[in-house]
Structures are given as C-alpha cells and as structure tokens.
Write an enzyme that holds these catalytic residues in place. Structure first.
Site, PDB file in Angstrom:
ATOM      1  N   TYR A 179      37.604  46.714  45.065  1.00  0.00           N
ATOM      2  CA  TYR A 179      37.100  47.460  43.905  1.00  0.00           C
ATOM      3  C   TYR A 179      36.443  48.788  44.309  1.00  0.00           C
ATOM      4  CZ  TYR A 179      37.988  43.846  40.341  1.00  0.00           C
ATOM      5  OH  TYR A 179      38.569  42.978  39.450  1.00  0.00           O
ATOM      6  N   LYS A 197      40.420  35.082  38.241  1.00  0.00           N
ATOM      7  CA  LYS A 197      39.036  35.288  38.704  1.00  0.00           C
ATOM      8  C   LYS A 197      38.254  33.964  38.753  1.00  0.00           C
ATOM      9  CE  LYS A 197      38.782  40.146  37.209  1.00  0.00           C
ATOM     10  NZ  LYS A 197      37.955  41.171  36.501  1.00  0.00           N
ATOM     11  N   GLU A 241      47.224  47.266  46.098  1.00  0.00           N
ATOM     12  CA  GLU A 241      46.590  45.948  45.966  1.00  0.00           C
ATOM     13  C   GLU A 241      47.438  44.840  46.604  1.00  0.00           C
ATOM     14  OE1 GLU A 241      44.273  47.342  41.895  1.00  0.00           O
ATOM     15  OE2 GLU A 241      45.750  45.734  41.769  1.00  0.00           O
ATOM     16  N   ASN A 280      35.870  37.890  33.092  1.00  0.00           N
ATOM     17  CA  ASN A 280      36.986  38.116  32.163  1.00  0.00           C
ATOM     18  C   ASN A 280      38.333  37.574  32.660  1.00  0.00           C
ATOM     19  OD1 ASN A 280      37.469  40.094  34.020  1.00  0.00           O
ATOM     20  ND2 ASN A 280      37.403  41.811  32.599  1.00  0.00           N
ATOM     21  N   HIS A 284      42.488  39.783  36.706  1.00  0.00           N
ATOM     22  CA  HIS A 284      42.673  41.189  37.076  1.00  0.00           C
ATOM     23  C   HIS A 284      44.168  41.471  37.094  1.00  0.00           C
ATOM     24  CE1 HIS A 284      42.942  44.900  39.373  1.00  0.00           C
ATOM     25  NE2 HIS A 284      43.891  44.298  40.069  1.00  0.00           N
TER      26      HIS A 284
HETATM   27  P1  RTP Z   1      40.462  44.615  36.339  1.00  0.00           P
HETATM   28  O1  RTP Z   1      40.445  45.847  37.215  1.00  0.00           O
HETATM   29  O2  RTP Z   1      39.555  43.524  36.813  1.00  0.00           O
HETATM   30  O3  RTP Z   1      41.864  44.160  36.055  1.00  0.00           O
HETATM   31  O4  RTP Z   1      39.924  44.998  34.895  1.00  0.00           O
HETATM   32  P2  RTP Z   1      40.233  46.286  34.059  1.00  0.00           P
HETATM   33  O5  RTP Z   1      41.248  47.149  34.766  1.00  0.00           O
HETATM   34  O6  RTP Z   1      40.541  45.833  32.672  1.00  0.00           O
HETATM   35  O7  RTP Z   1      38.833  47.002  34.059  1.00  0.00           O
HETATM   36  P3  RTP Z   1      38.204  48.039  35.123  1.00  0.00           P
HETATM   37  O8  RTP Z   1      37.753  49.225  34.366  1.00  0.00           O
HETATM   38  O9  RTP Z   1      39.140  48.253  36.284  1.00  0.00           O
HETATM   39  O10 RTP Z   1      36.918  47.262  35.633  1.00  0.00           O
HETATM   40  C1  RTP Z   1      36.990  46.283  36.636  1.00  0.00           C
HETATM   41  C2  RTP Z   1      36.145  45.099  36.252  1.00  0.00           C
HETATM   42  O11 RTP Z   1      34.780  45.479  36.248  1.00  0.00           O
HETATM   43  C3  RTP Z   1      34.094  44.799  35.219  1.00  0.00           C
HETATM   44  N1  RTP Z   1      33.506  45.745  34.308  1.00  0.00           N
HETATM   45  N2  RTP Z   1      32.324  45.597  33.828  1.00  0.00           N
HETATM   46  N3  RTP Z   1      29.882  45.945  32.457  1.00  0.00           N
HETATM   47  C4  RTP Z   1      30.855  46.834  32.303  1.00  0.00           C
HETATM   48  O12 RTP Z   1      30.750  47.800  31.582  1.00  0.00           O
HETATM   49  C5  RTP Z   1      32.098  46.624  33.032  1.00  0.00           C
HETATM   50  N4  RTP Z   1      33.136  47.419  32.997  1.00  0.00           N
HETATM   51  C6  RTP Z   1      34.041  46.851  33.809  1.00  0.00           C
HETATM   52  C7  RTP Z   1      35.094  43.948  34.475  1.00  0.00           C
HETATM   53  O13 RTP Z   1      35.002  42.612  34.965  1.00  0.00           O
HETATM   54  C8  RTP Z   1      36.416  44.554  34.852  1.00  0.00           C
HETATM   55  O14 RTP Z   1      37.453  43.602  34.807  1.00  0.00           O
HETATM   56 MG    MG Z   2      41.057  47.775  36.780  1.00  0.00          MG
END
Ligand code: RTP
Ligand code: MG
Length: 135
Positions: A51, A11, A128, A114, A117
C-alpha cells in the site's frame, strides 16, 4: 475484449467470517478464473510495501494494522476485462455506498474492513501480481 489478469486479496475480516468460498464463488460464476492463490499472513513490511501509494494518507497506519490482523487470501484472477470486472463485482470502497449484489455490500462492515482488494489499473495489476507471485 482482451483476456487480462488482475490481483485480488480477500482481506482479514472476510477470512475471519468464513466467507472465502462465497467470495471465490462470485469470481468464478462471473467468468473469472483463479490462476494462482495462497492463504498468507502478511508481515508489516509486506503490507506497507503493498500500500506504498497510500503512505502519506491519514488512514495508512490503520490500513497496515488491519491488513496484518489475520491471514488473507492473495490470488490472481484471469478473464475478459478482468480488472474492471473485478472492481465491479467488489463494489465501492465504502460498503455503505456499494451497489446491491456486490461483494462489499454483502460481506463488508466498514470502509476499513471492506472484505476485498482489487487492482485498479493494468499497471497496478502487473505490479501487485509481481509483488506477491513474482514474474
Ligand atoms: P483496495 O485498494 O483495498 O482495493 O480499495 P480501493 O481501491 O477501493 O480503495 P483505496 O483508495 O485504494 O484505499 C485502500 C484501502 O484503504 C482503506 N481506506 N480507508 N478511512 C478512509 O477514508 C479510507 N479510505 C481508504 C480502505 O480499506 C481501502 O480499501
Ligand atoms: Mg486501491
């Protein structure tokens, strides 16, 4: 165990911090092979489409803003159990909750910025990879 492919993004925060090499090195030293890779500035449309599953979430606008704030590295990783292995190497979404030795624990500053991804299922991985690299 099956050889799988997964999709990964380094990222904008991690690219800006000059840790592309350190993150790629985590993948390589844990048995994941880079089979496709590109440095890329995402457009708003690309980030929104990528997303789309989070469209209704309160953090969606901030997420799209962040993902288009600078270049990212999009890549395809291949190896045994690649999808789960990559998620394990990444650590929890919130770096404060990520286990020691994970990429997010070591290189990320917040739940928004973070560092990486990774696809969360075989279906997401297929979608993806096709989204950025075609069939
Ligand atoms: P990613 O998709 O980026 O790999 O991350 P992830 O599966 O661990 O998390 P996901 O639930 O898919 O969320 C995608 C990205 O959105 C941001 N996020 N912000 N502020 C919040 O509560 C929140 N929750 C998620 C994070 O940057 C996350 O990586
Ligand atoms: Mg995710």
């Amino acid at each position: 165990m099956a050889i799988e492919r997964t999709f990964s993004i380094i990222k904008p925060d991690a690219v800006a911090k000059n840790v592309i090499g350190k993150i790629v090195s985590r993948f390589e030293s844990n048995g994941l092979k880079i089979v496709n890779m590109q440095l890329k500035q995402l457009t708003r449309e690309e980030a929104e489409g990528f997303y789309a599953e989070h469209k209704e979430r309160p953090f969606f606008a901030d997420l799209v803003e962040f993902m288009t704030s600078g270049p990212v590295v999009v890549q395809v990783l291949e190896g045994e159990n690649a999808i789960a292995l990559n998620r394990e190497l990444m650590g929890a979404t919130n770096p404060q909750e990520a286990a020691e030795g994970t990429i997010r624990r070591d290189f990320a500053q917040s739940i928004d910025a973070n560092a990486v991804h990774g696809s969360d299922s075989p279906e997401s991985a297929a979608r993806e990879i096709a989204y950025f690299f075609g069939k």
